[in-house]
Design a protein around this motif. Structure first.
Motif, PDB file in Angstrom:
ATOM      1  N   GLY A   1      -1.091  13.715 -10.938  1.00 11.59           N
ATOM      2  CA  GLY A   1      -1.439  15.041 -10.458  1.00 11.59           C
ATOM      3  C   GLY A   1      -2.309  15.034  -9.215  1.00 11.59           C
ATOM      4  N   ARG A   2      -2.120  14.051  -8.355  1.00 12.12           N
ATOM      5  CA  ARG A   2      -2.954  13.969  -7.155  1.00 12.12           C
ATOM      6  C   ARG A   2      -2.174  13.362  -6.003  1.00 12.12           C
ATOM      7  NH1 ARG A   2      -5.478   8.954  -5.998  1.00 12.12           N
ATOM      8  NH2 ARG A   2      -4.832   7.271  -7.423  1.00 12.12           N
ATOM      9  N   ILE A   3      -2.718  13.551  -4.809  1.00  9.36           N
ATOM     10  CA  ILE A   3      -2.159  12.950  -3.597  1.00  9.36           C
ATOM     11  C   ILE A   3      -2.767  11.574  -3.434  1.00  9.36           C
ATOM     12  CG2 ILE A   3      -2.021  13.144  -1.089  1.00  9.36           C
ATOM     13  CD1 ILE A   3      -2.095  16.168  -1.444  1.00  9.36           C
ATOM     14  N   LEU A   4      -1.929  10.587  -3.220  1.00  8.56           N
ATOM     15  CA  LEU A   4      -2.398   9.209  -3.097  1.00  8.56           C
ATOM     16  C   LEU A   4      -2.819   8.916  -1.659  1.00  8.56           C
ATOM     17  CD1 LEU A   4       0.351   7.375  -5.210  1.00  8.56           C
ATOM     18  CD2 LEU A   4      -1.880   8.237  -5.964  1.00  8.56           C
ATOM     19  N   GLU A   5      -3.852   8.100  -1.529  1.00  6.37           N
ATOM     20  CA  GLU A   5      -4.304   7.673  -0.204  1.00  6.37           C
ATOM     21  C   GLU A   5      -3.362   6.614   0.345  1.00  6.37           C
ATOM     22  OE1 GLU A   5      -6.590   8.890   1.564  1.00  6.37           O
ATOM     23  OE2 GLU A   5      -7.906  10.002   0.217  1.00  6.37           O
ATOM     24  N   PHE A   6      -3.255   6.556   1.675  1.00  4.04           N
ATOM     25  CA  PHE A   6      -2.350   5.605   2.307  1.00  4.04           C
ATOM     26  C   PHE A   6      -2.738   4.151   2.024  1.00  4.04           C
ATOM     27  CE2 PHE A   6      -1.550   9.065   5.638  1.00  4.04           C
ATOM     28  CZ  PHE A   6      -0.442   9.537   4.939  1.00  4.04           C
ATOM     29  N   ASN A   7      -4.038   3.888   1.844  1.00  2.29           N
ATOM     30  CA  ASN A   7      -4.496   2.502   1.686  1.00  2.29           C
ATOM     31  C   ASN A   7      -4.589   2.060   0.228  1.00  2.29           C
ATOM     32  OD1 ASN A   7      -6.612   4.111   0.992  1.00  2.29           O
ATOM     33  ND2 ASN A   7      -8.134   3.085   2.257  1.00  2.29           N
TER      34      ASN A   7
ATOM     35  N   LEU B   1       7.535  13.116  -1.892  1.00  8.51           N
ATOM     36  CA  LEU B   1       7.089  13.150  -0.495  1.00  8.51           C
ATOM     37  C   LEU B   1       6.961  14.610  -0.073  1.00  8.51           C
ATOM     38  CD1 LEU B   1       9.275  10.325   1.132  1.00  8.51           C
ATOM     39  CD2 LEU B   1       7.152  10.149  -0.160  1.00  8.51           C
ATOM     40  N   LEU B   2       5.736  15.001   0.276  1.00 10.71           N
ATOM     41  CA  LEU B   2       5.449  16.379   0.673  1.00 10.71           C
ATOM     42  C   LEU B   2       4.899  16.390   2.090  1.00 10.71           C
ATOM     43  CD1 LEU B   2       3.684  17.644  -2.572  1.00 10.71           C
ATOM     44  CD2 LEU B   2       6.095  17.896  -1.957  1.00 10.71           C
ATOM     45  N   ARG B   3       5.213  17.439   2.806  1.00  8.50           N
ATOM     46  CA  ARG B   3       4.731  17.564   4.180  1.00  8.50           C
ATOM     47  C   ARG B   3       3.709  18.698   4.287  1.00  8.50           C
ATOM     48  NH1 ARG B   3       7.195  15.469   8.482  1.00  8.50           N
ATOM     49  NH2 ARG B   3       9.234  15.461   7.451  1.00  8.50           N
ATOM     50  N   GLY B   4       2.625  18.417   5.023  1.00  8.23           N
ATOM     51  CA  GLY B   4       1.642  19.464   5.315  1.00  8.23           C
ATOM     52  C   GLY B   4       0.658  19.764   4.210  1.00  8.23           C
ATOM     53  N   VAL B   5       0.521  18.893   3.216  1.00 13.87           N
ATOM     54  CA  VAL B   5      -0.431  19.164   2.137  1.00 13.87           C
ATOM     55  C   VAL B   5      -1.827  18.683   2.495  1.00 13.87           C
ATOM     56  CG1 VAL B   5       1.317  19.148   0.334  1.00 13.87           C
ATOM     57  CG2 VAL B   5       0.192  17.018   0.977  1.00 13.87           C
ATOM     58  N   GLY B   6      -1.966  17.744   3.435  1.00 17.72           N
ATOM     59  CA  GLY B   6      -3.280  17.274   3.869  1.00 17.72           C
ATOM     60  C   GLY B   6      -3.907  16.301   2.900  1.00 17.72           C
ATOM     61  N   PRO B   7      -4.878  15.506   3.387  1.00 16.82           N
ATOM     62  CA  PRO B   7      -5.543  14.519   2.535  1.00 16.82           C
ATOM     63  C   PRO B   7      -6.673  15.158   1.738  1.00 16.82           C
ATOM     64  CG  PRO B   7      -6.432  14.398   4.748  1.00 16.82           C
ATOM     65  CD  PRO B   7      -5.374  15.462   4.781  1.00 16.82           C
ATOM     66  N   PRO B   8      -7.154  14.497   0.694  1.00 14.20           N
ATOM     67  CA  PRO B   8      -8.357  14.993   0.000  1.00 14.20           C
ATOM     68  C   PRO B   8      -9.558  14.906   0.920  1.00 14.20           C
ATOM     69  CG  PRO B   8      -7.772  12.803  -0.796  1.00 14.20           C
ATOM     70  CD  PRO B   8      -6.657  13.246   0.087  1.00 14.20           C
ATOM     71  N   PRO B   9     -10.563  15.749   0.758  1.00 11.40           N
ATOM     72  CA  PRO B   9     -11.725  15.715   1.656  1.00 11.40           C
ATOM     73  C   PRO B   9     -12.515  14.446   1.518  1.00 11.40           C
ATOM     74  CG  PRO B   9     -12.157  17.152  -0.229  1.00 11.40           C
ATOM     75  CD  PRO B   9     -10.709  16.759  -0.315  1.00 11.40           C
TER      76      PRO B   9
ATOM     77  N   LEU C   1       3.574  13.468   6.395  1.00  7.17           N
ATOM     78  CA  LEU C   1       4.047  13.317   5.019  1.00  7.17           C
ATOM     79  C   LEU C   1       2.947  12.705   4.170  1.00  7.17           C
ATOM     80  CD1 LEU C   1       7.668  11.912   5.545  1.00  7.17           C
ATOM     81  CD2 LEU C   1       7.079  14.173   4.669  1.00  7.17           C
ATOM     82  N   ARG C   2       2.889  13.145   2.921  1.00  3.74           N
ATOM     83  CA  ARG C   2       1.953  12.579   1.950  1.00  3.74           C
ATOM     84  C   ARG C   2       2.706  12.259   0.664  1.00  3.74           C
ATOM     85  NH1 ARG C   2      -3.331  11.160   3.669  1.00  3.74           N
ATOM     86  NH2 ARG C   2      -3.671  12.348   5.568  1.00  3.74           N
ATOM     87  N   VAL C   3       2.141  11.334  -0.123  1.00  2.00           N
ATOM     88  CA  VAL C   3       2.760  10.923  -1.386  1.00  2.00           C
ATOM     89  C   VAL C   3       2.011  11.591  -2.538  1.00  2.00           C
ATOM     90  CG1 VAL C   3       3.334   8.997  -2.895  1.00  2.00           C
ATOM     91  CG2 VAL C   3       3.498   8.731  -0.413  1.00  2.00           C
ATOM     92  N   PHE C   4       2.743  12.390  -3.318  1.00  2.00           N
ATOM     93  CA  PHE C   4       2.156  13.077  -4.476  1.00  2.00           C
ATOM     94  C   PHE C   4       2.585  12.351  -5.747  1.00  2.00           C
ATOM     95  CE2 PHE C   4       2.385  16.303  -7.862  1.00  2.00           C
ATOM     96  CZ  PHE C   4       1.059  16.702  -7.871  1.00  2.00           C
TER      97      PHE C   4
ATOM     98  N   VAL D   1       0.856  -1.182   0.000  1.00  2.00           N
ATOM     99  CA  VAL D   1       0.000   0.000   0.000  1.00  2.00           C
ATOM    100  C   VAL D   1       0.894   1.235   0.000  1.00  2.00           C
ATOM    101  CG1 VAL D   1      -1.941  -1.140   1.134  1.00  2.00           C
ATOM    102  CG2 VAL D   1      -0.168  -0.063   2.528  1.00  2.00           C
ATOM    103  N   ILE D   2       0.313   2.379  -0.344  1.00  2.00           N
ATOM    104  CA  ILE D   2       1.086   3.614  -0.450  1.00  2.00           C
ATOM    105  C   ILE D   2       1.707   3.995   0.892  1.00  2.00           C
ATOM    106  CG2 ILE D   2       0.923   6.071  -0.978  1.00  2.00           C
ATOM    107  CD1 ILE D   2       0.825   4.236  -3.405  1.00  2.00           C
ATOM    108  N   GLY D   3       1.024   3.700   1.986  1.00  2.00           N
ATOM    109  CA  GLY D   3       1.576   4.024   3.308  1.00  2.00           C
ATOM    110  C   GLY D   3       2.893   3.317   3.574  1.00  2.00           C
ATOM    111  N   ARG D   4       2.999   2.077   3.131  1.00  2.00           N
ATOM    112  CA  ARG D   4       4.249   1.330   3.321  1.00  2.00           C
ATOM    113  C   ARG D   4       5.354   1.875   2.419  1.00  2.00           C
ATOM    114  NH1 ARG D   4       4.869  -5.320   3.108  1.00  2.00           N
ATOM    115  NH2 ARG D   4       7.094  -5.383   3.702  1.00  2.00           N
ATOM    116  N   VAL D   5       4.992   2.290   1.211  1.00  5.90           N
ATOM    117  CA  VAL D   5       5.964   2.911   0.305  1.00  5.90           C
ATOM    118  C   VAL D   5       6.490   4.204   0.903  1.00  5.90           C
ATOM    119  CG1 VAL D   5       6.244   3.993  -1.963  1.00  5.90           C
ATOM    120  CG2 VAL D   5       4.986   1.854  -1.749  1.00  5.90           C
ATOM    121  N   LEU D   6       5.600   4.982   1.500  1.00  5.54           N
ATOM    122  CA  LEU D   6       6.014   6.240   2.132  1.00  5.54           C
ATOM    123  C   LEU D   6       7.034   5.977   3.239  1.00  5.54           C
ATOM    124  CD1 LEU D   6       3.764   9.213   3.052  1.00  5.54           C
ATOM    125  CD2 LEU D   6       5.322   8.322   4.770  1.00  5.54           C
TER     126      LEU D   6
END
Length: 310
Positions: free
Chosen positions: A276-282, A297-305, A268-271, A240-245
């Motif tokens: 062109g989007r932020i990936l969910e951890f799952n 890897l970006l910090r402080g961008v937040g998840p999609p609503p 941290l979030r994965v862009f 999953v993306i969380g493990r990649v992060l």
């Protein structure tokens, strides 16, 4: 002779005598003075209590001495039975309640004001407020309905409006960040780039080649303590993306406190550059990424609503 229960069930003054109920019945003579015919299926008169043949079974045919007695008994029995509404008033059958309209004191459910039920909001109103426009039906939550199911269309439109506003805000924010550009888009250039990437990418050597996804991984310079904030790695498509992060943050020496802080500004979030989007951890790597893609890897961008919570 016929039983009394059988006699009461008949609508005529005579009843057929039951040969099966009376084993001693082997036929009787008609009791009319000038007949005396032997009848094996005789009839019993409920008025004069005598037995007659088929021709003289009615009161008129045998000139019954007590004509009409059975009818009188039948009428008296019906008069003794209580009626359905005996001892009850009209209010016992009608549910009285006030009109559901605000500031209306009219009582509905009476014999004079029966009330009108609105199927939209599931309420009862007087004649004055029976129309939907009169009792503001569109702004009422139907009784018995779940709030989440009320006006689903309006909630959906509001959710997508907020999602659109979030996307615009994130594009403005991303414009101020030094993000890498997508790799060559032509088919031949991608094949060459992936081929070179496979020779230089690092990862678990025990991972089968058919399960590997080769990626370019980068981070913002201010988020890492390493001199080189770029790398080429391969990961399992089943991750999953969380493990990649977690793995990428460790490789690039980036402080990862996602499990320690609840503040999105520290996470941290994965862009995904190509998407062109932020990936969910799952999300699974195999469904979100392909070999040759670039993630940042970006910090402080937040998840999609979350559309469910909007």
């Amino acid at each position: 002779m016929a039983s009394s229960s059988t006699a009461e069930a008949q609508d005529t003054s005579y009843v057929k005598m039951d040969k099966e109920a009376d084993a001693t019945l082997i036929g009787k003579h008609c009791q009319l003075e000038y007949c005396n015919q032997l009848d094996f299926l005789p009839f019993f008169c409920q008025s004069c209590k005598k037995t007659f043949c088929l021709d003289h079974r009615s009161e008129t045919a045998h000139r019954c001495a007590n004509a009409g007695a059975w009818a009188e008994r039948r009428r008296q029995a019906q008069l003794v039975k209580p009626s359905a509404g005996e001892g009850k008033r009209m209010r016992d059958f009608v549910s009285q309640k006030p009109c559901a309209a605000a500031d209306c004191k009219t009582v509905v459910g009476t014999s004079l004001v029966p009330g009108v039920h609105c199927a939209s909001c599931n309420r009862d109103y007087c004649l004055k407020h029976r129309l939907r426009e009169e009792h503001d039906c569109k702004n009422k939550v139907p009784i018995g309905a779940r709030p989440a199911q009320f006006d689903v269309g309006e909630q959906t439109r509001s959710a997508f409006a907020k999602l659109k506003a979030w996307g615009v805000a994130k594009r403005v924010e991303m414009a101020g960040r030094a993000l890498p550009k997508a790799k060559p888009s032509s088919a031949s250039a991608r094949i060459v780039a992936v081929h070179n990437l496979k020779r230089t990418a690092k990862g678990d050597a025990k991972l089968p080649p058919e399960k590997r996804v080769y990626l370019y991984v980068e981070a913002e310079a201010e988020t890492t303590t390493a001199k080189n904030y770029k790398g080429e790695f391969f990961y399992s498509k089943d991750w999953v993306i969380g493990r990649v992060l977690d793995a990428a943050a460790k490789s690039l020496q980036i402080e990862n406190i996602n499990n320690q802080s609840s503040d999105e500004r520290d996470k941290l979030r994965v862009f995904h550059v190509e998407g062109g989007r932020i990936l969910e951890f799952n999300e699974k790597v195999g469904s979100a990424l392909v070999s040759g893609n670039t993630i940042v890897l970006l910090r402080g961008v937040g998840p999609p609503p979350d559309l469910i919570e909007l």
